[in-house]
Enzyme design. Sequence first.
Site, mmCIF file in Angstrom:
data_model
loop_
_atom_site.group_PDB
_atom_site.id
_atom_site.type_symbol
_atom_site.label_atom_id
_atom_site.label_comp_id
_atom_site.label_asym_id
_atom_site.label_seq_id
_atom_site.Cartn_x
_atom_site.Cartn_y
_atom_site.Cartn_z
ATOM 1 N N HIS A 22 35.759 36.371 40.138
ATOM 2 C CA HIS A 22 36.581 37.340 40.848
ATOM 3 C C HIS A 22 35.882 38.683 40.879
ATOM 4 O O HIS A 22 35.031 38.994 40.031
ATOM 5 C CB HIS A 22 37.973 37.475 40.202
ATOM 6 C CG HIS A 22 37.985 38.227 38.899
ATOM 7 N ND1 HIS A 22 38.121 39.595 38.834
ATOM 8 C CD2 HIS A 22 37.880 37.804 37.618
ATOM 9 C CE1 HIS A 22 38.099 39.985 37.570
ATOM 10 N NE2 HIS A 22 37.953 38.915 36.803
ATOM 11 N N CYS A 23 36.207 39.475 41.903
ATOM 12 C CA CYS A 23 35.730 40.846 41.970
ATOM 13 C C CYS A 23 36.946 41.761 41.787
ATOM 14 O O CYS A 23 37.903 41.388 41.126
ATOM 15 C CB CYS A 23 35.003 41.115 43.285
ATOM 16 S SG CYS A 23 36.013 40.843 44.757
ATOM 17 N N MET A 24 36.944 42.930 42.391
ATOM 18 C CA MET A 24 38.043 43.870 42.190
ATOM 19 C C MET A 24 39.353 43.353 42.766
ATOM 20 O O MET A 24 40.424 43.592 42.214
ATOM 21 C CB MET A 24 37.700 45.213 42.842
ATOM 22 C CG MET A 24 36.709 46.036 42.048
ATOM 23 S SD MET A 24 37.397 46.628 40.491
ATOM 24 C CE MET A 24 38.652 47.756 41.092
#
Length: 519
Positions: free
Chosen positions: A29-31
């Site tokens: 996942h990213c932000m």
Amino acid sequence: MANENKYRDTAAAILPLVGGAQNVTSVAHCMTRLRLGLHDRSLVQDEQLKALPGVMGVVEDDTYQIVLGPGTVARVTPEFETLVEEERDAASATAASGNGDGPAGDPVTADALAAQGAALRAERKAKNSTPFKLFLRRIANIFVPLIPALIGCGIIAGLNGLLVNLGWLPGITPALAAMASGFMALIAVFVGYNTAQEFGGTPILGGAVAAIIVYAGVANVEAFGQSLSPGQGGVLGALGAAWLGVQIEKWCRRWVPVSVDVLVTPTLTVLLAGLATLFGLMFLAGEISTQIGEGANWLLSNGGAGAGLILGGLFLPLVMLGLHQALIPIHTTLIEQQGYTVLLPILAMAGAGQVGAAIAVYLRLNRNTSIRTTIKSALWPGFLGVGEPLIYGVSLPLGRPFITACTGGALGGAFIGFFNQLGTDVGSTAIGPSGWALFPLLDGDHGLGRTVAIYAGGLLVGYVGGFIATYYFGFTKTMLTELNAAPASAESAAVATGAPAGGDAAPAKQSATAGASAR
């Protein structure tokens, strides 16, 4: 406990709609996005997935990306990983278990946009899989895990600066300074660790090689007739050093006998990569880092409003493609050198244009309850800098409002760029947040009050610019007629387009690919 169940429920709802655990090859996942590697893309049920509560949209790229929003994605991801492992261990659930069988029920306008975008989906995916873009994403993967620490330390740095300026708590501010600066002092080590992990090496060896850059003893080493400075080359040097270490390690794994591999491979990796770092990479990366800093300052000092116009106007397309994270090394380099990045506040204006455009869409489509409902739910996150719900749910599927939102971002960027040209830097001590959430991270060279005022003025210009451009130029007469069709005419409109009538799903559940074709 209730919140934990909520995140687990979200993960449990997503898993069967992406083909089950056996279809998942990787989870990250990213932000704001849950990023999944999938065996078979055809097993994903897009419409049911986009209709899930909490899912703001999906993005097709080298990974399948589900937009959940900041905070939420960090809590859903570990629950999703746990469920994947449980399902694999149990080996009892089918890949399609839990899929929704009801009709998608999208309103006709959303179905029409999805139909227009389907023809371009494969083409856009192919374009986004070029070697250059894939390389940029790998670089972004190195820095994205660092963002939470950058945000936390940046906010502490801002708080400390405020206390110092006010003369409050003098016994506490040195401790806050240590907390804020500790991570940045050693960020090269974390970059080296992540680089080795991303490129298939041993992460701790990447960190060991990168640690050379920040070791105080490098001041006793001379390269190219100059004494080195601790930290010279920064994150770029760390990235290059760790990458070189990975290549050496891989070579050793192929040629070093297994019986001595555990001794020889780590030693040669650190030795050879370390020598190359000390007598080449640190100097070279230092020069590049210096040029980045000087280039950013020159661009805004001389380009001013024009530079801000271009940067603010083009950032939304970059976000749409998911390539904005490739800017993280540049931001990080500027923060290392100057204490803040002057680029982020300008780029943040793109979100302001998005908010202004969404308000205009809300007023213009006064009969389209589904789009108006989507905007009401996504507008406040937009003010806080989370623009993806508005991008993928409103402006991008509609097409023209996406372009007019970029206009608002361009005007806001020009406003801040103008003050940079006049000699007032507006910067951010960390990366990640945007919109109103960026206020605690603001810093500059003329005091916090002026910095905050200029940034707030830029936001206001972005809101107004995006609103005016969208209200007057965001729709053709045909678009307004179709999108403002009275609810009573939905059934007849559905017959004309071949879409089901009477759906309640909001267009927020359309994918980015559907919107790209509407422009």
